[in-house]
Design a protein around this motif. Structure first.
Motif, short mmCIF file in Angstrom:
data_model
loop_
_atom_site.label_atom_id
_atom_site.label_comp_id
_atom_site.label_asym_id
_atom_site.label_seq_id
_atom_site.Cartn_x
_atom_site.Cartn_y
_atom_site.Cartn_z
N GLU A 98 0.84 -1.19 0.00
CA GLU A 98 0.00 0.00 0.00
C GLU A 98 0.87 1.24 0.00
O GLU A 98 2.01 1.23 0.49
CB GLU A 98 -0.93 0.01 1.23
CG GLU A 98 -1.92 -1.14 1.17
CD GLU A 98 -3.05 -1.05 2.18
OE1 GLU A 98 -3.28 0.02 2.77
OE2 GLU A 98 -3.69 -2.11 2.38
N CYS A 100 0.11 5.81 0.13
CA CYS A 100 -0.91 6.76 0.56
C CYS A 100 -0.42 8.16 0.20
O CYS A 100 0.75 8.47 0.43
CB CYS A 100 -1.13 6.64 2.07
SG CYS A 100 -2.41 7.74 2.70
N ARG A 112 -4.99 -7.40 4.66
CA ARG A 112 -6.40 -6.96 4.56
C ARG A 112 -7.28 -8.16 4.26
O ARG A 112 -6.80 -9.16 3.67
CB ARG A 112 -6.57 -5.95 3.42
CG ARG A 112 -5.74 -4.69 3.51
CD ARG A 112 -6.29 -3.70 4.51
NE ARG A 112 -5.60 -2.42 4.39
CZ ARG A 112 -5.79 -1.41 5.24
NH1 ARG A 112 -6.63 -1.51 6.26
NH2 ARG A 112 -5.13 -0.27 5.08
N ARG A 138 -9.06 -3.86 -0.92
CA ARG A 138 -7.94 -3.24 -0.18
C ARG A 138 -8.09 -1.72 -0.16
O ARG A 138 -7.93 -1.07 0.88
CB ARG A 138 -6.61 -3.65 -0.84
CG ARG A 138 -5.38 -2.97 -0.25
CD ARG A 138 -4.10 -3.54 -0.85
NE ARG A 138 -3.96 -4.97 -0.56
CZ ARG A 138 -3.51 -5.47 0.60
NH1 ARG A 138 -3.13 -4.65 1.56
NH2 ARG A 138 -3.45 -6.76 0.79
N HIS A 142 -8.53 0.58 3.18
CA HIS A 142 -7.55 1.65 3.45
C HIS A 142 -8.26 2.99 3.63
O HIS A 142 -7.98 3.73 4.59
CB HIS A 142 -6.57 1.70 2.26
CG HIS A 142 -5.57 2.81 2.31
ND1 HIS A 142 -4.22 2.60 2.40
CD2 HIS A 142 -5.73 4.18 2.25
CE1 HIS A 142 -3.59 3.78 2.41
NE2 HIS A 142 -4.48 4.75 2.32
N GLU A 143 -9.22 3.29 2.74
CA GLU A 143 -9.92 4.59 2.82
C GLU A 143 -10.86 4.64 4.02
O GLU A 143 -11.02 5.69 4.65
CB GLU A 143 -10.67 4.86 1.51
CG GLU A 143 -9.83 4.84 0.24
CD GLU A 143 -8.64 5.79 0.26
OE1 GLU A 143 -8.65 6.78 1.02
OE2 GLU A 143 -7.67 5.52 -0.48
N ASP A 145 -10.30 3.24 6.80
CA ASP A 145 -9.41 3.54 7.92
C ASP A 145 -9.21 5.05 8.06
O ASP A 145 -9.22 5.58 9.17
CB ASP A 145 -8.04 2.86 7.72
CG ASP A 145 -7.99 1.45 8.29
OD1 ASP A 145 -8.94 1.03 8.96
OD2 ASP A 145 -6.96 0.78 8.06
N HIS A 146 -9.03 5.74 6.93
CA HIS A 146 -8.87 7.20 6.99
C HIS A 146 -10.06 7.85 7.70
O HIS A 146 -9.89 8.80 8.48
CB HIS A 146 -8.76 7.79 5.58
CG HIS A 146 -7.38 7.75 4.99
ND1 HIS A 146 -6.30 8.37 5.57
CD2 HIS A 146 -6.91 7.19 3.85
CE1 HIS A 146 -5.22 8.18 4.81
NE2 HIS A 146 -5.57 7.46 3.77
N TYR A 152 -2.31 3.61 7.15
CA TYR A 152 -1.84 2.23 6.93
C TYR A 152 -0.55 1.93 7.67
O TYR A 152 -0.23 0.78 7.97
CB TYR A 152 -1.71 1.93 5.42
CG TYR A 152 -0.44 2.38 4.76
CD1 TYR A 152 0.69 1.56 4.75
CD2 TYR A 152 -0.33 3.63 4.15
CE1 TYR A 152 1.87 1.97 4.15
CE2 TYR A 152 0.84 4.05 3.56
CZ TYR A 152 1.94 3.22 3.56
OH TYR A 152 3.12 3.63 2.98
#
Ligand code: NI
Length: 180
Positions: A98, A100, A112, A138, A142-143, A145-146, A152
């Motif tokens: 990943e 970012c 993930r 994935r 990831h988004e 989580d933001h 990440y």
């Protein structure tokens, strides 16, 4: 439309839990989403979450089209997720690279779920339900989580595989692994 500044790791705004969007009729929402799409494309991201432009709202945009930062990734049509919720995460997981836009130049490996189910509103205020796998799943994890104030870098599998793209032998030779 405008290309917005993306805030970087260390900025406390990336730690704030985002609030749901409540007014889908607002012109400002549409303009904000268009700006996020333009910004994501300009910086060659495959996804962007509102906290990355300093806005604590539950908005995600994602798109993959011949992306130079993820050259082997499958194409994914532009999607806008408002107030998304993950409704199912597979027990089966996969390890993948990943990056970012808030940690420019860096890469790391994160475990993930291989498949997730989610629901999210679109710009018209319709609730849509989808199941996605692989790299698509994935990106959404990831988004998401933001939106919860998580980067990440807090989920790294192995710190020895975290570093700058051009300096990471494992990333350089990843080949197909990148497509996850
Ligand atoms: Ni990110």
């Amino acid at each position: 439309m405008a290309i917005l500044e993306i805030i970087k790791m260390g900025d406390p705004k990336l730690r704030i839990k985002s609030l749901p969007v409540t007014d889908f009729s607002a012109e400002a929402l549409r303009n904000r989403v268009l700006d996020m799409v333009e910004t994501m494309r300009f910086y060659q991201g495959v996804g962007l979450a509102a906290p990355q432009i300093g806005l604590s709202q539950q908005i995600i945009v994602l798109e993959v089209t011949q992306n130079k930062r993820y050259p082997q990734a499958e194409n994914i049509e532009l999607d806008v997720l408002i107030n998304p919720k993950i409704t199912h995460s597979s027990e089966q997981t996969e390890l993948g690279w990943e990056g970012c836009l808030s940690l420019p130049g860096l890469r790391g490996q994160v475990v993930r779920s291989s498949t997730i189910g989610y629901e999210a509103f679109n710009l018209e205020g319709e609730l849509l339900t989808k199941t996605v796998s692989g790299f698509h799943a994935r990106i959404i994890q990831h988004e998401m989580d933001h939106l919860n104030g998580i980067l990440y870098s807090e989920r790294l599998n192995d710190m020895t595989h975290f570093g700058f793209e051009e300096s990471l032998p494992a990333f350089q030779s990843a080949g197909d692994i990148q497509s996850q």
